[in-house]
Scaffold this motif. Sequence first.
Motif, mmCIF file in Angstrom:
data_model
loop_
_atom_site.group_PDB
_atom_site.id
_atom_site.type_symbol
_atom_site.label_atom_id
_atom_site.label_comp_id
_atom_site.label_asym_id
_atom_site.label_seq_id
_atom_site.Cartn_x
_atom_site.Cartn_y
_atom_site.Cartn_z
ATOM 1 N N ILE A 147 -41.974 13.518 4.951
ATOM 2 C CA ILE A 147 -41.184 13.540 4.261
ATOM 3 C C ILE A 147 -40.388 14.885 3.703
ATOM 4 O O ILE A 147 -40.442 15.436 4.435
ATOM 5 N N SER A 148 -39.151 14.073 3.440
ATOM 6 C CA SER A 148 -37.881 14.833 3.473
ATOM 7 C C SER A 148 -37.503 14.129 1.855
ATOM 8 O O SER A 148 -37.530 12.953 1.565
ATOM 9 N N CYS B 78 -34.252 22.040 -3.026
ATOM 10 C CA CYS B 78 -35.355 22.491 -3.788
ATOM 11 C C CYS B 78 -36.843 22.565 -3.489
ATOM 12 O O CYS B 78 -37.330 21.768 -2.788
ATOM 13 N N VAL B 79 -37.015 24.162 -3.648
ATOM 14 C CA VAL B 79 -38.683 24.117 -2.720
ATOM 15 C C VAL B 79 -39.826 23.530 -3.796
ATOM 16 O O VAL B 79 -39.715 24.091 -5.273
ATOM 17 N N LYS B 80 -40.318 22.269 -3.633
ATOM 18 C CA LYS B 80 -41.715 21.487 -3.944
ATOM 19 C C LYS B 80 -42.452 21.317 -3.438
ATOM 20 O O LYS B 80 -42.180 21.354 -2.274
ATOM 21 N N THR B 81 -44.254 21.600 -3.437
ATOM 22 C CA THR B 81 -45.631 21.700 -3.624
ATOM 23 C C THR B 81 -46.323 20.702 -3.488
ATOM 24 O O THR B 81 -45.838 20.180 -5.069
ATOM 25 N N HIS B 82 -46.220 19.501 -3.385
ATOM 26 C CA HIS B 82 -46.340 18.117 -3.472
ATOM 27 C C HIS B 82 -48.220 18.407 -2.703
ATOM 28 O O HIS B 82 -48.744 18.690 -2.085
ATOM 29 N N GLU C 40 -40.350 23.239 2.161
ATOM 30 C CA GLU C 40 -39.228 24.151 1.518
ATOM 31 C C GLU C 40 -38.059 24.220 3.173
ATOM 32 O O GLU C 40 -38.269 23.573 4.277
ATOM 33 N N GLY C 41 -37.653 25.426 3.525
ATOM 34 C CA GLY C 41 -37.247 25.391 4.168
ATOM 35 C C GLY C 41 -37.392 25.616 6.240
ATOM 36 O O GLY C 41 -38.577 26.233 5.809
ATOM 37 N N ALA D 250 -34.392 20.597 1.697
ATOM 38 C CA ALA D 250 -36.496 20.504 1.609
ATOM 39 C C ALA D 250 -37.168 19.806 2.548
ATOM 40 O O ALA D 250 -36.980 18.415 2.479
ATOM 41 N N GLY D 251 -37.613 20.842 3.290
ATOM 42 C CA GLY D 251 -38.186 20.243 4.879
ATOM 43 C C GLY D 251 -36.927 19.150 5.798
ATOM 44 O O GLY D 251 -38.287 18.647 6.684
ATOM 45 N N TRP D 252 -36.386 19.286 6.016
ATOM 46 C CA TRP D 252 -35.174 18.944 6.822
ATOM 47 C C TRP D 252 -34.453 20.030 7.296
ATOM 48 O O TRP D 252 -33.772 20.371 6.743
ATOM 49 N N CYS D 253 -33.318 19.458 8.719
ATOM 50 C CA CYS D 253 -32.245 20.685 8.917
ATOM 51 C C CYS D 253 -30.891 19.665 10.013
ATOM 52 O O CYS D 253 -31.995 18.363 10.616
ATOM 53 N N PRO D 254 -30.277 19.050 9.292
ATOM 54 C CA PRO D 254 -28.719 19.233 10.392
ATOM 55 C C PRO D 254 -29.051 19.347 11.551
ATOM 56 O O PRO D 254 -29.314 20.281 11.777
#
Length: 337
Positions: free
Chosen positions: A215-216, A230-234, A249-250, A271-275
Amino acid sequence: MKKLLTLILLSSFTLISCKDDEKPDEEPSKITIKTFDNAKVAFGEGLSQSAEGTFNFPANLDDVKTIKMYIKDICLNKDCDEWDRYANLYAKDKTTGEWYELGRFINPYWVGNEKLERGYEIDVTDFKSLLSGSTELKIYTETWNAKGRKYSVEFDFEKGTPDYKYSAVVPVIQYNKSSIDGVPYGKEFDTNKFDLTRQINIPNDAEIAYFRTIISGWGHALPGTCAEWCVKTHNIKLNNTNTFQHKLEGIGCAKNPVDNQEPGNWKPDRAGWCPGMVVPVRFNNIQKSMFGTAFTFEYEFENWTDNGSNKEGAYYAISTFVVVKSNSPINKPTITN
């Protein structure tokens, strides 16, 4: 003369014995299969954001322990799309014709991933039941210019004793064709188009079962510039009970070994990914007490409301698979809406 003849015969026997004792050539510890080779994906007239091909993998995987996929993201002399684009690679299920997302990654700014010896590494052992014999693959990038991206992809089939002899994998949900084809976040969405609930039945004879989720978050909707920043918890809810949590999160963008992405904005965490990195897989083990009976699954986003001030909106691109394994022949899990 008799002694001399005896020595000659003994020497001959010794030489012959040495040849008989030589070990035959050992089988290789892994088999590498090259698939896409400098395949270009791009946007514009006569171009396509995806490339497809059919490739021959080993037919018998009984002695294969792991399967690793390596993706070379090629950008020589900055001749590629300079933006951090959503990208993924699929395999087609030979029975249903459905594309299964093997892995997801994000292009780096301005450059390729030449700093990584073999490119992005993704463990795709969970998809072992798909990756045998003649197999169709597809690689996609959400690029919006003619420069696009080029890719070379190969698979390592590593020999050894697998953790379990038999396995199967089926998709639970897949809203992952692109970032903007992900599930809208922070506002009501068409539940007929984006249904995040399923009923699952895992075979009773499974020895282990787990969810595999990618998920991203994308978009810059306010407040909080969601869902990218934004940091969210699912939650994954099983039988209406919060069972597993995924915190978006980061993941350490500033420590990315692909650290030559200037002048791109590659260091801040998303939010859970990086370039220039693989989007991580999230694993959740399912209790054995749930095997053999139907249970409900729901992926539930943390409550947040888009105030509508940014028309770009917010989205979550998501895929969740259920994997089952056993040392005796096993059927696939069944998934129903």
